[in-house]
Design a protein around this motif. Structure first.
Motif, short mmCIF file in Angstrom:
data_model
loop_
_atom_site.label_atom_id
_atom_site.label_comp_id
_atom_site.label_asym_id
_atom_site.label_seq_id
_atom_site.Cartn_x
_atom_site.Cartn_y
_atom_site.Cartn_z
N THR A 161 64.80 35.74 61.26
CA THR A 161 64.37 36.94 60.55
C THR A 161 65.26 37.30 59.37
OG1 THR A 161 65.62 38.33 62.08
CG2 THR A 161 63.30 37.93 62.62
N ASP A 162 66.36 36.59 59.20
CA ASP A 162 67.28 36.87 58.10
C ASP A 162 66.67 36.41 56.78
OD1 ASP A 162 69.83 35.65 56.38
OD2 ASP A 162 70.18 37.62 57.28
N MET A 163 66.43 37.35 55.85
CA MET A 163 65.75 37.04 54.61
C MET A 163 66.52 36.02 53.78
SD MET A 163 64.46 39.37 51.47
CE MET A 163 66.10 39.53 50.83
N MET A 222 59.14 38.88 55.14
CA MET A 222 58.93 37.48 54.89
C MET A 222 58.38 37.24 53.49
SD MET A 222 56.82 34.73 57.13
CE MET A 222 55.27 34.88 56.32
N GLN A 223 57.50 38.09 53.02
CA GLN A 223 56.92 37.92 51.69
C GLN A 223 57.98 38.01 50.60
OE1 GLN A 223 53.77 36.92 51.23
NE2 GLN A 223 54.39 36.63 49.12
N LEU A 224 58.97 38.86 50.79
CA LEU A 224 60.05 38.97 49.81
C LEU A 224 60.82 37.66 49.72
CD1 LEU A 224 61.57 40.71 47.81
CD2 LEU A 224 62.92 41.61 49.69
N ALA A 225 61.06 37.02 50.86
CA ALA A 225 61.76 35.73 50.86
C ALA A 225 60.94 34.69 50.10
CB ALA A 225 62.02 35.28 52.29
N ILE A 226 59.64 34.66 50.31
CA ILE A 226 58.78 33.69 49.63
C ILE A 226 58.77 33.95 48.13
CG2 ILE A 226 56.37 32.93 49.37
CD1 ILE A 226 56.15 33.43 52.45
N SER A 260 56.62 29.31 59.90
CA SER A 260 57.03 28.61 61.13
C SER A 260 58.45 28.98 61.52
CB SER A 260 56.88 27.09 60.98
OG SER A 260 57.85 26.57 60.09
N LEU A 261 59.33 29.14 60.52
CA LEU A 261 60.70 29.57 60.82
C LEU A 261 60.71 30.99 61.38
CD1 LEU A 261 62.64 28.30 57.67
CD2 LEU A 261 62.62 27.28 59.96
N PHE A 262 59.91 31.86 60.77
CA PHE A 262 59.82 33.25 61.20
C PHE A 262 59.27 33.34 62.62
CE2 PHE A 262 57.89 37.49 61.31
CZ PHE A 262 58.96 38.27 60.88
N ASP A 263 58.24 32.56 62.88
CA ASP A 263 57.66 32.54 64.23
C ASP A 263 58.64 32.00 65.26
OD1 ASP A 263 55.32 33.55 63.19
OD2 ASP A 263 54.26 31.62 63.19
N ARG A 291 68.60 33.69 54.79
CA ARG A 291 68.51 32.38 55.43
C ARG A 291 67.12 31.77 55.22
NH1 ARG A 291 71.64 29.44 58.85
NH2 ARG A 291 70.55 28.25 60.44
N LEU A 292 66.08 32.58 55.34
CA LEU A 292 64.73 32.10 55.08
C LEU A 292 64.59 31.61 53.64
CD1 LEU A 292 62.61 34.83 56.91
CD2 LEU A 292 62.85 32.43 57.59
N THR A 293 65.20 32.33 52.71
CA THR A 293 65.14 31.96 51.30
C THR A 293 65.81 30.62 51.06
OG1 THR A 293 65.10 34.29 50.64
CG2 THR A 293 65.73 32.69 48.96
N VAL A 294 67.01 30.45 51.58
CA VAL A 294 67.74 29.19 51.39
C VAL A 294 67.00 28.03 52.04
CG1 VAL A 294 69.86 27.96 51.96
CG2 VAL A 294 69.98 30.29 51.09
N CYS A 295 66.51 28.23 53.25
CA CYS A 295 65.78 27.16 53.95
C CYS A 295 64.50 26.80 53.20
CB CYS A 295 65.46 27.59 55.38
SG CYS A 295 66.91 27.67 56.45
N GLY A 296 63.79 27.79 52.71
CA GLY A 296 62.56 27.53 51.98
C GLY A 296 62.80 26.80 50.68
N LEU A 297 63.83 27.17 49.96
CA LEU A 297 64.16 26.51 48.70
C LEU A 297 64.60 25.07 48.96
CD1 LEU A 297 64.26 26.90 45.71
CD2 LEU A 297 66.56 27.82 45.94
N THR A 298 65.38 24.86 50.00
CA THR A 298 65.78 23.51 50.37
C THR A 298 64.57 22.66 50.72
OG1 THR A 298 67.90 24.33 51.17
CG2 THR A 298 67.21 22.16 51.95
N TYR A 299 63.64 23.24 51.45
CA TYR A 299 62.41 22.55 51.84
C TYR A 299 61.64 22.09 50.60
CZ TYR A 299 57.58 22.08 53.47
OH TYR A 299 56.32 21.62 53.71
N LEU A 300 61.46 22.97 49.63
CA LEU A 300 60.71 22.61 48.43
C LEU A 300 61.44 21.53 47.62
CD1 LEU A 300 59.33 26.01 47.10
CD2 LEU A 300 58.07 24.14 48.21
N ARG A 301 62.74 21.63 47.53
CA ARG A 301 63.49 20.64 46.76
C ARG A 301 63.45 19.27 47.43
NH1 ARG A 301 69.03 22.08 45.00
NH2 ARG A 301 68.59 20.43 43.52
#
Length: 73
Positions: free
Chosen positions: A43-45, A1-5, A36-39, A47-57
Motif C-alpha cells: 500500500t506504500d505509494m 493507487m491511481q496517484l502512484a500510476i 496486482s501488487l496492491f492486491d 514503493r508502488l511507484t518505484v516498482c511500477g517504473l522498474t516494471y515498465l523499464r
C-alpha cells in the motif's frame, strides 16, 4: 493507487519521447501490475511507484545494460 500510476507515467514519459499509443499501452500494463501488487498487500505509494517504473523499464529494455551500450570493458 491511481496517484502512484500517474506518477509512474509522468516519470516514464519524461525518460523518452514515446508515441501516444505506446504510452497508453504502457499505462494499461502498469495499471495491471500495480493492481496486482496492491492486491498482494503493498500500500506504500512510493514503493508502488518505484516498482511500477522498474516494471515498465524492464518491459521496454531500458534497464538492459547491454542495450545501453555497456560492454564491461
Amino acid at each position: 493507487m491511481q496517484l502512484a500510476i500517474d506518477r509512474i507515467m509522468q516519470a516514464y514519459n519524461l525518460m523518452a519521447n514515446r508515441a501516444e499509443g505506446a504510452s497508453e499501452e504502457a499505462r494499461i500494463k502498469v495499471t495491471e501490475y500495480v493492481q496486482s501488487l496492491f492486491d498482494g498487500g503493498e500500500t506504500d505509494m512510493q514503493r508502488l511507484t518505484v516498482c511500477g517504473l522498474t516494471y515498465l523499464r524492464e518491459r521496454d529494455g531500458s534497464n538492459d545494460p547491454v542495450k545501453a551500450g555497456y560492454t564491461g570493458l
